[in-house]
Design a protein around this motif. Sequence first.
Motif, PDB file in Angstrom:
ATOM      1  N   PRO A  59     -33.824 -65.631 -42.670  1.00  0.00           N
ATOM      2  CA  PRO A  59     -34.614 -64.403 -42.810  1.00  0.00           C
ATOM      3  C   PRO A  59     -33.919 -63.274 -43.550  1.00  0.00           C
ATOM      4  CG  PRO A  59     -33.779 -64.627 -40.565  1.00  0.00           C
ATOM      5  CD  PRO A  59     -33.468 -65.907 -41.269  1.00  0.00           C
ATOM      6  N   GLU A  60     -32.589 -63.332 -43.714  1.00  0.00           N
ATOM      7  CA  GLU A  60     -31.871 -62.235 -44.368  1.00  0.00           C
ATOM      8  C   GLU A  60     -31.001 -62.720 -45.524  1.00  0.00           C
ATOM      9  OE1 GLU A  60     -29.704 -60.281 -41.307  1.00  0.00           O
ATOM     10  OE2 GLU A  60     -31.503 -59.540 -40.281  1.00  0.00           O
ATOM     11  N   SER A  69     -34.007 -68.386 -35.889  1.00  0.00           N
ATOM     12  CA  SER A  69     -34.325 -67.333 -34.934  1.00  0.00           C
ATOM     13  C   SER A  69     -34.654 -66.048 -35.691  1.00  0.00           C
ATOM     14  CB  SER A  69     -33.155 -67.104 -33.978  1.00  0.00           C
ATOM     15  OG  SER A  69     -31.989 -66.722 -34.693  1.00  0.00           O
ATOM     16  N   ARG A  70     -35.204 -65.097 -34.981  1.00  0.00           N
ATOM     17  CA  ARG A  70     -35.632 -63.841 -35.602  1.00  0.00           C
ATOM     18  C   ARG A  70     -34.470 -63.130 -36.280  1.00  0.00           C
ATOM     19  NH1 ARG A  70     -38.664 -59.001 -32.181  1.00  0.00           N
ATOM     20  NH2 ARG A  70     -39.334 -57.735 -33.966  1.00  0.00           N
ATOM     21  N   ASP A  71     -33.276 -63.156 -35.655  1.00  0.00           N
ATOM     22  CA  ASP A  71     -32.110 -62.479 -36.219  1.00  0.00           C
ATOM     23  C   ASP A  71     -31.306 -63.367 -37.160  1.00  0.00           C
ATOM     24  OD1 ASP A  71     -30.832 -64.243 -34.491  1.00  0.00           O
ATOM     25  OD2 ASP A  71     -30.152 -62.690 -33.094  1.00  0.00           O
ATOM     26  N   GLY A  72     -31.717 -64.611 -37.342  1.00  0.00           N
ATOM     27  CA  GLY A  72     -31.031 -65.520 -38.254  1.00  0.00           C
ATOM     28  C   GLY A  72     -29.752 -66.110 -37.711  1.00  0.00           C
ATOM     29  N   GLN A  73     -29.417 -65.866 -36.457  1.00  0.00           N
ATOM     30  CA  GLN A  73     -28.157 -66.368 -35.921  1.00  0.00           C
ATOM     31  C   GLN A  73     -28.214 -67.827 -35.514  1.00  0.00           C
ATOM     32  OE1 GLN A  73     -26.550 -63.831 -32.866  1.00  0.00           O
ATOM     33  NE2 GLN A  73     -26.698 -61.984 -34.106  1.00  0.00           N
ATOM     34  N   LEU A  74     -29.427 -68.332 -35.217  1.00  0.00           N
ATOM     35  CA  LEU A  74     -29.578 -69.710 -34.783  1.00  0.00           C
ATOM     36  C   LEU A  74     -30.562 -70.452 -35.685  1.00  0.00           C
ATOM     37  CD1 LEU A  74     -29.800 -69.381 -30.901  1.00  0.00           C
ATOM     38  CD2 LEU A  74     -27.917 -70.403 -32.190  1.00  0.00           C
ATOM     39  N   ARG A 108     -42.256 -61.923 -35.567  1.00  0.00           N
ATOM     40  CA  ARG A 108     -41.704 -60.799 -34.800  1.00  0.00           C
ATOM     41  C   ARG A 108     -41.370 -61.169 -33.356  1.00  0.00           C
ATOM     42  NH1 ARG A 108     -45.946 -59.504 -37.563  1.00  0.00           N
ATOM     43  NH2 ARG A 108     -47.266 -59.529 -35.701  1.00  0.00           N
ATOM     44  N   THR A 109     -41.167 -62.454 -33.079  1.00  0.00           N
ATOM     45  CA  THR A 109     -40.819 -62.914 -31.732  1.00  0.00           C
ATOM     46  C   THR A 109     -39.709 -63.947 -31.828  1.00  0.00           C
ATOM     47  OG1 THR A 109     -42.223 -64.882 -31.549  1.00  0.00           O
ATOM     48  CG2 THR A 109     -43.279 -62.745 -31.160  1.00  0.00           C
ATOM     49  N   ASP A 110     -39.213 -64.340 -30.680  1.00  0.00           N
ATOM     50  CA  ASP A 110     -38.346 -65.508 -30.594  1.00  0.00           C
ATOM     51  C   ASP A 110     -39.026 -66.586 -29.765  1.00  0.00           C
ATOM     52  OD1 ASP A 110     -36.020 -65.378 -32.167  1.00  0.00           O
ATOM     53  OD2 ASP A 110     -35.209 -63.797 -30.898  1.00  0.00           O
ATOM     54  N   VAL A 111     -40.289 -66.830 -30.098  1.00  0.00           N
ATOM     55  CA  VAL A 111     -41.062 -67.924 -29.516  1.00  0.00           C
ATOM     56  C   VAL A 111     -41.290 -68.966 -30.600  1.00  0.00           C
ATOM     57  CG1 VAL A 111     -43.261 -68.608 -28.478  1.00  0.00           C
ATOM     58  CG2 VAL A 111     -42.183 -66.440 -27.827  1.00  0.00           C
ATOM     59  N   LEU A 112     -40.949 -70.204 -30.299  1.00  0.00           N
ATOM     60  CA  LEU A 112     -41.148 -71.304 -31.221  1.00  0.00           C
ATOM     61  C   LEU A 112     -42.430 -72.053 -30.866  1.00  0.00           C
ATOM     62  CD1 LEU A 112     -37.523 -72.789 -31.191  1.00  0.00           C
ATOM     63  CD2 LEU A 112     -38.489 -71.195 -32.860  1.00  0.00           C
ATOM     64  N   ARG A 151     -50.064 -67.455 -38.870  1.00  0.00           N
ATOM     65  CA  ARG A 151     -50.537 -66.218 -39.489  1.00  0.00           C
ATOM     66  C   ARG A 151     -49.754 -65.042 -38.925  1.00  0.00           C
ATOM     67  NH1 ARG A 151     -56.993 -65.100 -39.329  1.00  0.00           N
ATOM     68  NH2 ARG A 151     -56.461 -64.401 -37.224  1.00  0.00           N
ATOM     69  N   ALA A 152     -49.810 -63.910 -39.591  1.00  0.00           N
ATOM     70  CA  ALA A 152     -49.018 -62.746 -39.188  1.00  0.00           C
ATOM     71  C   ALA A 152     -49.319 -62.289 -37.775  1.00  0.00           C
ATOM     72  CB  ALA A 152     -49.254 -61.599 -40.173  1.00  0.00           C
ATOM     73  N   ASP A 153     -50.538 -62.532 -37.284  1.00  0.00           N
ATOM     74  CA  ASP A 153     -50.907 -62.103 -35.932  1.00  0.00           C
ATOM     75  C   ASP A 153     -50.604 -63.157 -34.877  1.00  0.00           C
ATOM     76  OD1 ASP A 153     -52.816 -63.988 -36.548  1.00  0.00           O
ATOM     77  OD2 ASP A 153     -54.545 -62.721 -36.063  1.00  0.00           O
ATOM     78  N   GLY A 154     -49.966 -64.273 -35.279  1.00  0.00           N
ATOM     79  CA  GLY A 154     -49.590 -65.307 -34.327  1.00  0.00           C
ATOM     80  C   GLY A 154     -50.566 -66.460 -34.206  1.00  0.00           C
ATOM     81  N   LEU A 155     -51.666 -66.444 -34.941  1.00  0.00           N
ATOM     82  CA  LEU A 155     -52.577 -67.580 -34.925  1.00  0.00           C
ATOM     83  C   LEU A 155     -51.895 -68.778 -35.584  1.00  0.00           C
ATOM     84  CD1 LEU A 155     -55.451 -68.628 -34.272  1.00  0.00           C
ATOM     85  CD2 LEU A 155     -56.085 -67.985 -36.618  1.00  0.00           C
TER      86      LEU A 155
END
Length: 364
Positions: free
Chosen positions: A76-77, A121-126, A171-175, A232-236
């Motif tokens: 992500p970064e 992951s969201r922060d790119g660490q995993l 915007r989550t850490d849900v897979l 999708r951006a809203d999680g769909l």
Amino acid sequence: MRLMETEVYSRRNFLAASAAAGLSPTLTWAEAGDPHYLSAARMPDGSYRLFGLDRDVQPLFSIPLPARGHAAAVHPERPEAVAFARRPGTFAVVIDCARCTQIAILSSPAEHHFYGHGAFSRDGQLLFTTENAFEIGEGRIGLWAADDGYRRVGEFSSGGVGPHDVVRLPRTDVLVVANGGIDTHPDTGREKLNLPTMQPNLTYVTTTGQILEQITLSPEMRLNSIRHLAVRADGLVAFGCQWQGDVRSAPSLLGTHCLGGQLRFAGHPAEDHGSLRGYVGSVAFSGDGSALCISAPRGNLAQVFDVSSMSFTERIASQDICGIAAGATGFVATTGAGFAGELPKLDAFKPQEFAWDNHLIKRS
């Protein structure tokens, strides 16, 4: 390699100046040419490479792969990507896309193989990888420390059998894991060992392994192996399936679901449904999220649907079409025949000299 001369000059000067000053620059995707997409391909000499592609789906850079690739995960970064082997492959190549060099080669643990997909992951660490623990016939999600040389740091259950694709909810850490339900073993190649008992599911799991929700298909649809995902951006979440029964009786191969919501299936046109041959290769939302597209490489076509009604809107014919992603207005695609570009005008573009593989991964 197709980079504008000014882009090549700028990137090389930046890296050279930083090295001369004794600095370790914090690179961004701009130093990699700002690719919009990634895709693996087979070259004319039979070798394989991972390509970075611009917004027009034209090559910016490429790097060799040890064997056939499948999909890729995008950091992500940092300008890093992980290219995965086609299942049941055991390698994944971590690539510095700015320098076009390998950072690391990941090997699946003993008695595991990769399924060709992964997510950060969201922060790119995993980095999370879909895996088959084939001696026990169970799915696993592997954990790799991206900030520590991509060292393996653990694993947890995928929540089912045959986890093929995995995506992270925005915007989550849900897979979200597509557990296809099919048990395989390297000793028997890609043979399906459990069709009488297979049960695919869609599993929502935290990055620590806590299962939040599972969606299991109804008994009459249990042969509908959930394979590929888009979010999708809203999680769909959209999922494409591969029917393991008689293709003449295949049910809908495209569905949507959101965490805590209802399962919905698309209405394929009866006169066209058989042309899919029971097989969806990729699925993608349009850029504005109002439409969905699935590819059917075995049927040489793609289908487009309205998301709000899940109704069919368009059929697009193209030989060996498989990679699908959101474009500026609608969709872009790649094919095994070398075509790459905007739908539905794909075959109007001049084909490349190489064959694109299954997936076209959008960077952001």
